[in-house]
Motif scaffolding. Structure first.
Motif, short mmCIF file in Angstrom:
data_model
loop_
_atom_site.label_atom_id
_atom_site.label_comp_id
_atom_site.label_asym_id
_atom_site.label_seq_id
_atom_site.Cartn_x
_atom_site.Cartn_y
_atom_site.Cartn_z
N ASN A 360 18.68 39.68 6.37
CA ASN A 360 18.54 41.07 5.93
C ASN A 360 19.99 41.75 5.69
O ASN A 360 20.15 42.55 4.61
N SER A 361 20.79 41.52 6.53
CA SER A 361 22.39 41.82 6.54
C SER A 361 22.99 41.36 5.35
O SER A 361 23.63 42.07 4.60
N PHE A 362 22.73 40.22 5.01
CA PHE A 362 23.38 39.73 3.87
C PHE A 362 22.95 40.46 2.53
O PHE A 362 23.76 40.89 1.58
N ASP A 363 21.59 40.59 2.46
CA ASP A 363 20.89 41.24 1.40
C ASP A 363 21.64 42.67 1.36
O ASP A 363 21.89 43.28 0.13
N ARG A 364 21.54 43.31 2.60
CA ARG A 364 22.17 44.83 2.42
C ARG A 364 23.40 44.90 1.79
O ARG A 364 23.85 45.66 1.20
N ASN A 365 24.34 44.02 2.39
CA ASN A 365 25.76 44.05 1.96
C ASN A 365 25.88 43.53 0.26
O ASN A 365 26.54 44.09 -0.43
N TYR A 366 24.86 42.54 -0.12
CA TYR A 366 24.97 42.39 -1.73
C TYR A 366 24.67 43.67 -2.52
O TYR A 366 25.20 44.01 -3.28
N VAL A 367 23.52 44.23 -1.78
CA VAL A 367 22.91 45.60 -2.81
C VAL A 367 24.08 46.64 -2.50
O VAL A 367 24.40 47.17 -3.62
N LYS A 368 24.75 46.88 -1.42
CA LYS A 368 25.68 47.81 -1.47
C LYS A 368 26.90 47.46 -2.26
O LYS A 368 27.18 48.40 -2.94
#
Length: 974
Positions: A360-368
């Motif tokens: 989830n953290s990876f997805d959040r960083n990607y989205v950001k």
């Protein structure tokens, strides 16, 4: 009786009863005529005989109606006919017929009353039936109307009521279904659970088909999910977006969703601008031709008309704002969501789902990162679309207010871009700079031509404004009262203006649009700057003149306004009698307050400067071009005032020159004496303006070089003074009022430019600031220097210096005794000054003469008078010591009387006269040194001084030596 009826029937007769029952109302039956009835009555009326005859009739005659009597009788005829028998048989038949007819007639007569009564009933019945037929017809028609208006409507209502009940039931069902719509997470969750359950029983063929159907359903859900995601681009909804993101997370396609979202935003920008422009193009085209839909966006922009350009631009920016706002709110949603998730993760510290947390953290960083990178991409797309629209139309012929509105909208859009992604909007700036420079060149050229027209029609009358007048009161300078940071658009802020820390996205996040066209309030445009003839009120003006006129016992020179010598200001309040008595004498403004002296043309130039600055304030990249054009407005005004009133076209007063050298004396030599008309700096400025701005060769050959033609296009013809302005009348002091208004309006204009200098300096590019500094130091500051050449012309003509020279030539200076009475030329000169003073007062009733102006006027006159005195003394051929004393007496008398007329101290060129008179007493050595030190005197004046001294205390040798020294001094001047 029955036989009679049958026989009557065969003969075509019917009984009355049968007539009533069997005949229709329109069918008639045969009734015996009156003649027949009469004949029947005349025959024998033996009833028995008649009955026997009737009984003798054969039975066959009483048979059915189909019986043919003629055929029957013919068949009975014997084979051999006998006439007698036939006649007898015929008579027998006639008797039978007569008996029947008689019987019938009796029956008819017997039944006549009943028949008549029955006939009346039939007629009445016929009438009743006709009425019944009409009633039935009307009844049927009304029944049809009732059927349509009542029965069918009632049935329709009943049917609609039934439908309503059915639809209510359907609506309940639809509402129930709607709770399941757009529940993408729920649908996906259910579909995944079904797939999981189906995989357990996939060995069943029916379950296998179900599993395939579930996969298809999942794919359809993804397609619908993508459609739902695209809706976010134009109208962001938190609940809707939350469901979409949850759905993509269940599918494990968070990154894919973000990629798709950016693609949708790009497509939304393209579709939005195309549809907005297309709508206006089709609206203006006035037809339903679909050819425009096939055009590219760039080509479509070229079809926008001038009238629809601004509304289309506003709608375009509003639509793009909605897209950017949706992107902004999308980022905001992710920021808040990430914070909530981070808080939730930190609260759970058992480490039970470390892998899921890292994912989830990876997805959040990607989205950001994707969202942050998308900011510049989105803004770049917006810039390119708006740039294409801007350059698609030539704005050079737009009205000023319309063009300012375009600049305002684009400036607001650039502010949006800066807040959106920190961009400086180079693409937009360059495109609007091109349009602005192109527009401004055309606009400025037109304004210069208008300024020339105004100047050539200007009568240089005072434009009365209030003493409190400030350019900030003009509508064109309202923008300066609004304090903004450089990045903030100069568009009209709403009444509930929010502090500068609040961005547009925060301000309009929950509704509204920064590009809404708001009608400007009329109150903002009102200007209260005009006054009544330079007075604060008519009553003040009237009382002032009454006070002035009533002071007949006060000397004329004391009846002038008080003006503080330090500030130059006059009191605004009403003036008392005592104040009038104590007025200083140099400011000829009567009782008028120190309202600015300006003309309608000056006010026009100031308004133009305000418009130029407004454009520059909106679009700072063209600041240098705008300031350069502003400087040309000032240059042209200065040049016009100098051309009209300051040119040295008038011959220099011959009284100030020697008789022998009068023809050869040039203006430059005269200026070097200190009567100095134009300073070197002013001359340099005027030459620069003439070379760079003034088109002197109006009738130039059009076939010249292209470069020369382009240069001439940037220039303006020299203006010509209106024929209504008269500068040759001595009564008006040679147009002094017009000269004051013109020159002082220029000075006022220069003061306004000085006031605006900090603002101009703030927006001027650093590389171009030397131009601004040079403009102020070499042009604006020289405005006040124009007073000298303008007012010198008045001073040179106002006093008859020539007459004074003639009077001085008649004086005998080689007297042997000291005189106690001054010469009459002094009185004549003072009388000229008193007349000059009177005419100044007359002019001051029309136009206030400020202190600096009155000082310059008096200074010029006094200087010219003193130099005329020296010139007169230099014309003396013989002079004794007593004569020199008489010169001093005359000059002291002149000074004493002059000091009562003016406040100028010290008296200009006083030493110039006194030194020349005293030089007569110098010794030989002192005389030589004095000649070398005092080069302000002319060669003729010095030579005359030496020649007059010859024989008294200078010998011929010394004379030659002194003349040689004078010649050495004069040689460099030749």
């Amino acid at each position: 009786m029955q036989k009679i009826k049958s026989l009557m029937t065969r003969q075509g007769l019917r009984s009355p009863q049968e007539s009533v029952h069997d005949l229709s109302p329109i069918e008639s039956f045969r009734i015996p005529s009156k003649e027949e009835l009469r004949e029947l009555r005349e025959e024998p009326t033996d009833p028995q005989a008649q009955q026997e005859i009737i009984n003798s009739i054969e039975e066959v005659y009483f048979s059915n109606d189909s019986f043919d009597i003629v055929k029957y009788e013919l068949e009975r005829l014997p084979p051999v006919l006998s006439l007698q028998e036939l006649e007898e048989y015929r008579d027998k038949l006639k008797q039978q017929q007569a008996a029947v007819s008689k019987k019938v007639a009796d029956l008819i007569l017997e039944k006549q009353p009943a028949y008549v009564q029955e006939l009346e009933r039939v007629t009445s019945l016929q009438t009743g039936l006709q009425m019944a037929a009409v009633i039935c017809t009307n009844g049927r028609r009304h029944l049809n109307i009732a059927k349509e208006g009542f029965t069918q409507t009632s049935l329709g209502l009943l049917a609609n009521q039934r439908k309503r009940q059915l639809l209510i039931g359907l609506l309940k069902s639809l509402r129930t279904i709607k709770t399941l719509e757009e529940d993408y997470p729920g649908a996906i969750q259910l579909c995944l659970e079904c797939q999981k359950a189906a995989s357990t029983f996939k060995h069943y063929s029916c379950i296998s088909e179900l599993n395939s159907k579930l996969q298809d359903t999942l794919e359809q859900i993804e397609e619908q999910l993508d459609v739902a995601l695209s809706k976010i681009c134009k109208n962001f909804d938190i609940g809707h977006y939350t469901k979409v993101q949850q759905a993509y997370r269940l599918l494990g396609k968070t990154q894919t969703a973000m990629d798709q979202l950016h693609m949708h935003f790009t497509q939304a920008i393209h579709n939005t601008v195309f549809q907005v422009v297309l709508g206006y193009v089709e609206l203006c085209a006035g037809n339903t031709d679909t050819k425009f839909q096939k055009l590219q966006y760039k080509d479509l922009c070229t079809h926008i008309t001038s009238d629809s350009y601004i509304p289309c631009l506003a709608d375009l920016c509003k639509a793009l704002w909605e897209v950017m706002l949706s992107y902004y709110r999308t980022m905001q949603w992710h920021e808040n969501h990430d914070q909530d998730e981070a808080a939730a993760v930190s609260s759970v510290s058992d480490g039970s789902n470390v892998v899921g947390t890292e994912e989830n953290s990876f997805d959040r960083n990607y989205v950001k990162k994707k969202l942050e990178h998308g900011l510049s991409r989105i803004w770049q797309d917006v810039q390119l679309k708006v740039k294409t629209y801007l350059l698609g139309t030539d704005l050079s012929n737009f009205k000023y207010d319309d063009f300012i509105f375009v600049l305002d909208v684009i400036s607001r859009l650039m502010q949006v871009g800066e807040e959106f992604c920190g961009s400086k909007s180079e693409v937009l700036q360059e495109s609007i700079r091109k349009q602005s420079v192109n527009y401004f060149k055309t606009y400025h050229r037109t304004r210069l031509e208008e300024l020339r027209m105004f100047l050539e029609n200007e009568t240089w009358e005072l434009c009365p404004v209030k003493s409190s007048f400030s350019i900030l009161q003009l509508h064109e300078f309202k923008f300066m009262e609004q304090s903004r940071s450089p990045s903030v658009s100069p568009s009209k802020q709403p009444a509930s203006a929010i502090s500068t820390t609040v961005t547009l996205f925060e301000q309009y996040c929950n509704g509204g649009n920064p590009f809404e066209i708001q009608a400007e309030s009329k109150d903002d445009e009102t200007e209260d700057v005009l006054a009544s003839n330079g007075y604060e009120s008519d009553e003040q003006e009237k009382s002032a003149y009454q006070e002035y006129d009533s002071d007949s016992d006060v000397p004329e020179e004391l009846k002038r306004d008080y003006v503080d010598e330090q500030t130059g200001d006059a009191p605004v309040k009403s003036v008392s009698r005592e104040t009038l008595r104590s007025r200083k004498r140099s400011d000829y403004n009567l009782n008028k307050v120190n309202a600015p002296i300006l003309t309608n043309t000056t006010l026009n130039v100031i308004r133009l400067v305000g418009k130029y600055m407004q454009m520059m304030n909106i679009l700072k990249p063209i600041a240098f071009d705008v300031i350069h054009f502003m400087s040309q407005l000032f240059d042209y005004y200065l040049y016009a005032v100098y051309t009209f009133f300051g040119r040295n076209d008038t011959p220099i007063p011959s009284s100030s020159l020697s008789t022998s050298n009068r023809e050869q004396h040039s203006a430059r030599q005269f200026e070097s004496t200190g009567l100095g008309l134009s300073s070197s700096r002013l001359r340099t400025t005027l030459n620069r303006i003439q070379e760079s701005l003034i088109d002197l060769d109006v009738s130039a050959d059009p076939a010249g070089t292209l470069t020369a033609a382009e240069e001439r296009k940037e220039k303006v013809p020299s203006p010509h003074l209106s024929h209504l302005v008269v500068l040759t009348s001595g009564n008006s002091l040679y147009g002094l009022a017009e000269r004051v208004v013109a020159t002082e309006s220029l000075v006022f204009l220069a003061e306004q430019f000085e006031f605006l200098q900090p603002h101009l300096d703030a927006v001027m590019p650093a590389a171009k600031k030397p131009f601004l500094q040079q403009f102020y130091s070499q042009t604006v500051s020289t405005a006040s220097e124009l007073r000298k050449p303008v007012y010198w012309i008045v001073a040179a003509k106002a006093i008859d210096y020539e007459q004074m020279l003639l009077l001085m030539a008649n004086v005998k200076w080689d007297v042997k005794e000291i005189m106690s009475q001054h010469n009459i030329y002094v009185d004549a000169l003072l009388k000229e000054f008193e007349e000059y003073n009177r005419r100044l007062n007359e002019v001051s009733k029309r136009v206030r003469i400020p202190l600096p102006v009155s000082n310059i006027l008096w200074e010029h006159c006094i200087r010219l008078a003193n130099r005329t005195l020296v010139e007169g003394y230099a014309n003396v051929k013989k002079c004794s010591n007593e004569g020199r004393a008489l010169m001093q007496l005359d000059f002291q008398q002149f000074l004493m009387k002059l000091e009562k007329l003016t406040d100028i101290r010290p008296i200009p060129d006083k030493e110039f006269v006194e030194t020349y008179i005293k030089a007569y007493y110098l010794t030989e050595n002192d005389m030589e040194r004095w000649i070398k030190e005092h080069r302000e005197y002319s060669t003729k004046q010095l030579t005359n001084l030496v020649n007059v001294c010859l024989g008294s205390h200078i010998n011929k040798k010394t004379r030659q030596k002194l003349l040689a020294a004078i010649d050495d001094i004069d040689r460099p001047k030749r």
